[in-house]
Write an enzyme that holds these catalytic residues in place. Structure first.
Site, PDB file in Angstrom:
ATOM      1  N   LYS A  43      32.430  -1.366  38.088  1.00 11.12           N
ATOM      2  CA  LYS A  43      32.573  -0.420  37.447  1.00 11.12           C
ATOM      3  C   LYS A  43      33.921  -0.021  37.269  1.00 11.12           C
ATOM      4  CE  LYS A  43      27.654   0.635  37.557  1.00 11.12           C
ATOM      5  NZ  LYS A  43      26.866   2.021  37.741  1.00 11.12           N
ATOM      6  N   ASP A 103      38.991  -5.131  49.257  1.00 13.77           N
ATOM      7  CA  ASP A 103      39.187  -5.464  50.175  1.00 13.77           C
ATOM      8  C   ASP A 103      38.757  -6.161  51.406  1.00 13.77           C
ATOM      9  OD1 ASP A 103      37.031  -4.004  52.954  1.00 13.77           O
ATOM     10  OD2 ASP A 103      35.914  -3.645  52.102  1.00 13.77           O
ATOM     11  N   ASP A 159      33.198   4.879  44.472  1.00 15.27           N
ATOM     12  CA  ASP A 159      31.979   5.758  44.052  1.00 15.27           C
ATOM     13  C   ASP A 159      31.669   5.536  45.759  1.00 15.27           C
ATOM     14  OD1 ASP A 159      30.994   2.598  44.356  1.00 15.27           O
ATOM     15  OD2 ASP A 159      29.281   3.811  43.827  1.00 15.27           O
ATOM     16  N   ARG A 165      32.852   9.059  41.230  1.00 17.07           N
ATOM     17  CA  ARG A 165      33.785   8.138  40.158  1.00 17.07           C
ATOM     18  C   ARG A 165      34.986   8.954  39.603  1.00 17.07           C
ATOM     19  NH1 ARG A 165      32.198   2.688  40.781  1.00 17.07           N
ATOM     20  NH2 ARG A 165      30.005   2.305  40.735  1.00 17.07           N
TER      21      ARG A 165
END
Ligand code: PRP
Length: 177
Positions: A43, A103, A159, A165
């Site tokens: 998302k 990441d 989030d 968000r």
């Protein structure tokens, strides 16, 4: 609004806007002759993708993918599960993957191979944030917004337990006890 879990602002709304505009300018130049398909990874990428695309000056198309890790095994193997696949046939298309954050890089490493196997004309990556020190694999990011330290970030699509968000800026989260 007081947000007790928020440590501090990493990038203000204005700083994000300037950087997103610069990325959009570069992408618009590079894809002048070849309408790209922007693939947002849900998302987290939805806010970035919406702003990036609206700052662009060329015709674009959109599609989305949703991915999820397969539990702890995949933290190291990098195998991800496709929760929502593309609707578009990308054969011969110029695909631009749009991510909020890289990441370990394992998600994109998998995704790149998956997308390349479908025969697109080109595949490039646009990532707003890159935690370089946490990368476990080398990801060829053509369009990178900011390199960030290894901190947990929220806001601008990102989030913590599905919260934050909608913050218009990017913030670090306090370490949880
Ligand atoms: C984040 C981010 C990338 C992924 C990067 O998504 O949007 O998709 O993690 O991690 P990696 O480089 O270590 O593979 P997340 O799993 O938090 O899902 P979300 O976008 O739905 O919040």
């Amino acid at each position: 609004m007081a947000e007790p879990e928020i440590e501090g602002t990493l990038f203000t709304e204005e700083q994000v806007k300037v950087q997103v505009s610069e990325l959009a300018r570069r992408i618009s130049e590079d894809y002048e002759d070849g309408q790209p398909l922007l693939v947002g990874i849900l998302k987290g990428a939805f806010v970035f993708l919406a702003d990036l695309a609206r700052a662009m000056e060329i015709p674009v198309e959109f599609d989305f993918m949703a991915l999820s890790s397969y539990g702890s095994m995949t933290k190291t193997s990098g195998v991800v599960r496709i929760l929502k696949d593309l609707d578009t046939d990308i054969t011969g298309r110029n695909v631009l993957i749009v991510e909020d954050l890289i990441d370990t890089g394992l998600t994109l490493n998998y995704l790149l191979r998956n997308i390349e196997a479908r025969g697109p004309k080109s595949v490039e990556i646009c990532a707003l944030l890159n935690k370089r020190a946490a990368n476990k694999v080398e990801i060829p990011i053509k369009y990178e917004g900011f390199s960030i330290p290894d901190v947990f970030v929220v806001g601008y699509g990102m989030d913590y337990a599905e919260r934050y968000r909608n913050l218009p800026y990017i913030a670090g989260l306090k370490k949880q006890p």
